[in-house]
Every structure is written in C-alpha cells, then in structure tokens.
Design a protein around this motif. Structure first.
Motif, PDB file in Angstrom:
ATOM      1  N   SER A   7      41.311  40.128  51.732  1.00  0.00           N
ATOM      2  CA  SER A   7      40.540  39.332  51.603  1.00  0.00           C
ATOM      3  C   SER A   7      39.120  39.795  51.468  1.00  0.00           C
ATOM      4  O   SER A   7      38.918  40.963  51.512  1.00  0.00           O
ATOM      5  N   GLY A   8      38.221  38.851  51.049  1.00  0.00           N
ATOM      6  CA  GLY A   8      36.653  39.308  50.945  1.00  0.00           C
ATOM      7  C   GLY A   8      36.433  39.314  49.511  1.00  0.00           C
ATOM      8  O   GLY A   8      35.110  39.463  49.066  1.00  0.00           O
ATOM      9  N   GLY A   9      37.322  39.188  48.525  1.00  0.00           N
ATOM     10  CA  GLY A   9      36.821  39.238  46.879  1.00  0.00           C
ATOM     11  C   GLY A   9      36.332  37.909  46.621  1.00  0.00           C
ATOM     12  O   GLY A   9      36.163  36.872  47.555  1.00  0.00           O
ATOM     13  N   GLY A  16      24.606  42.816  43.851  1.00  0.00           N
ATOM     14  CA  GLY A  16      25.064  42.392  45.028  1.00  0.00           C
ATOM     15  C   GLY A  16      25.855  43.138  45.656  1.00  0.00           C
ATOM     16  O   GLY A  16      26.308  44.366  45.297  1.00  0.00           O
ATOM     17  N   SER A  17      26.493  42.613  46.667  1.00  0.00           N
ATOM     18  CA  SER A  17      27.459  43.362  47.663  1.00  0.00           C
ATOM     19  C   SER A  17      28.594  42.511  48.047  1.00  0.00           C
ATOM     20  O   SER A  17      28.466  41.331  48.226  1.00  0.00           O
ATOM     21  N   LEU A  18      29.767  42.926  48.132  1.00  0.00           N
ATOM     22  CA  LEU A  18      30.951  42.463  48.971  1.00  0.00           C
ATOM     23  C   LEU A  18      31.715  43.219  49.764  1.00  0.00           C
ATOM     24  O   LEU A  18      31.528  44.738  49.461  1.00  0.00           O
ATOM     25  N   ARG A  19      32.450  42.932  50.585  1.00  0.00           N
ATOM     26  CA  ARG A  19      33.117  43.773  51.565  1.00  0.00           C
ATOM     27  C   ARG A  19      34.718  43.222  51.647  1.00  0.00           C
ATOM     28  O   ARG A  19      34.736  42.242  51.852  1.00  0.00           O
ATOM     29  N   LEU A  87      28.772  45.185  36.420  1.00  0.00           N
ATOM     30  CA  LEU A  87      29.681  44.431  35.621  1.00  0.00           C
ATOM     31  C   LEU A  87      30.799  45.451  35.570  1.00  0.00           C
ATOM     32  O   LEU A  87      32.218  44.643  35.503  1.00  0.00           O
ATOM     33  N   GLU A  88      30.769  46.771  35.468  1.00  0.00           N
ATOM     34  CA  GLU A  88      31.920  47.388  35.267  1.00  0.00           C
ATOM     35  C   GLU A  88      33.102  47.388  36.284  1.00  0.00           C
ATOM     36  O   GLU A  88      34.192  47.950  36.422  1.00  0.00           O
ATOM     37  N   ASP A  89      32.392  46.929  37.595  1.00  0.00           N
ATOM     38  CA  ASP A  89      33.190  46.889  38.879  1.00  0.00           C
ATOM     39  C   ASP A  89      34.059  45.816  38.853  1.00  0.00           C
ATOM     40  O   ASP A  89      34.988  45.536  39.760  1.00  0.00           O
ATOM     41  N   THR A  90      34.144  44.894  37.918  1.00  0.00           N
ATOM     42  CA  THR A  90      35.093  43.517  37.728  1.00  0.00           C
ATOM     43  C   THR A  90      36.516  44.152  37.621  1.00  0.00           C
ATOM     44  O   THR A  90      36.642  44.738  36.558  1.00  0.00           O
ATOM     45  N   GLY A 108      46.442  41.750  46.199  1.00  0.00           N
ATOM     46  CA  GLY A 108      45.299  41.922  45.009  1.00  0.00           C
ATOM     47  C   GLY A 108      44.040  40.784  45.490  1.00  0.00           C
ATOM     48  O   GLY A 108      44.395  39.732  45.749  1.00  0.00           O
ATOM     49  N   THR A 109      42.994  41.114  45.213  1.00  0.00           N
ATOM     50  CA  THR A 109      41.810  40.231  45.244  1.00  0.00           C
ATOM     51  C   THR A 109      40.901  40.582  44.031  1.00  0.00           C
ATOM     52  O   THR A 109      40.443  41.483  43.775  1.00  0.00           O
ATOM     53  N   GLN A 110      40.412  39.359  43.732  1.00  0.00           N
ATOM     54  CA  GLN A 110      39.583  39.471  42.300  1.00  0.00           C
ATOM     55  C   GLN A 110      38.283  39.677  42.826  1.00  0.00           C
ATOM     56  O   GLN A 110      37.616  38.899  43.732  1.00  0.00           O
ATOM     57  N   VAL A 111      37.583  40.691  42.231  1.00  0.00           N
ATOM     58  CA  VAL A 111      36.043  40.944  42.164  1.00  0.00           C
ATOM     59  C   VAL A 111      35.575  40.546  40.967  1.00  0.00           C
ATOM     60  O   VAL A 111      35.653  41.477  39.763  1.00  0.00           O
ATOM     61  N   THR A 112      34.362  39.876  40.683  1.00  0.00           N
ATOM     62  CA  THR A 112      33.912  39.349  39.324  1.00  0.00           C
ATOM     63  C   THR A 112      32.351  39.727  39.605  1.00  0.00           C
ATOM     64  O   THR A 112      31.935  39.023  40.532  1.00  0.00           O
TER      65      THR A 112
END
Length: 115
Positions: A7-9, A16-19, A87-90, A108-112
């Motif tokens: 979870s968390g995507g 910005g940040s995500l966990r 951007l490259e972390d997508t 899998g979880t999508q990070v955009t």
C-alpha cells in the motif's frame, strides 16, 4: 492466498514524498531479507533497497540519500520512505521477502511522479 500486501502508492509532484508499506502474513517465517524492487515501462526490474534480518541495508545508487528502507518486526512490515521524488522514480514498486527456502512477491503498487 495473499501473503504480501502493499500500500501507499499514488501520484505525486517532483520533490514530493511517499511512503510504501508491505505487510507480510504471519505464515511467513524465518525472514532473511526484505526489499523493494521497481519496474518502469520497457525497463528491467531493478533492486531499489533491501534490508537483512541483521539490519544491513543496500540501496541503488539512483535512490541513495533519498529513500530509506525500514521494518517493524512486531507488525511483520517493511516500509520504503521516498523523499525528493523525481520523474525517473515513476514505476511499479514490488515488495519482496526472502526466507531460507522461498521468495515472496507483493502485488505491486504504482508510483507516478509528474508535474
């Protein structure tokens, strides 16, 4: 049977940040390594970060200094704190857990990351 739940995507702007969180079923025991991988469209799946049961960490050069992997043994959960996102972390991010006899993968979880 779901054994790793991620979870968390989501979507975030550059900087910005995500966990991300990955909770392992109590049926998974004797964990040696917990890690995060990612796969961008048209690219090979690559290791992002890993954490051994003894506390040793390894990071991909591209995320070093920006991402942090951590665990909560009581909750059988591994986290990936992602700061200063680019951007490259997508990519789709996958949790991985290795025991002495088997490897498990999250869904899998999508990070955009986009502006």
């Amino acid at each position: 049977q779901v054994q790793l739940v991620e979870s968390g995507g989501g979507s975030v702007q550059p900087g910005g940040s995500l966990r991300l969180s990955c909770a392992a079923s109590s049926g998974i025991s004797s964990i040696r390594v917990m890690g995060w991988y990612r796969q961008a469209p048209g690219k090979q799946r690559e290791l992002v970060a890993k954490l051994t049961s003894s506390g040793t960490t390894n990071y991909a050069d591209s995320v070093k200094g920006r991402f942090t992997i951590a665990r909560d043994n009581a909750k059988n959960t591994v986290y990936l704190q992602m700061n200063s996102l680019k951007l490259e972390d997508t990519a789709v991010y996958y949790c991985n857990v290795m025991t002495w006899v088997q490897s498990y993968w999250g869904q899998g979880t999508q990070v955009t990351v986009s502006s």
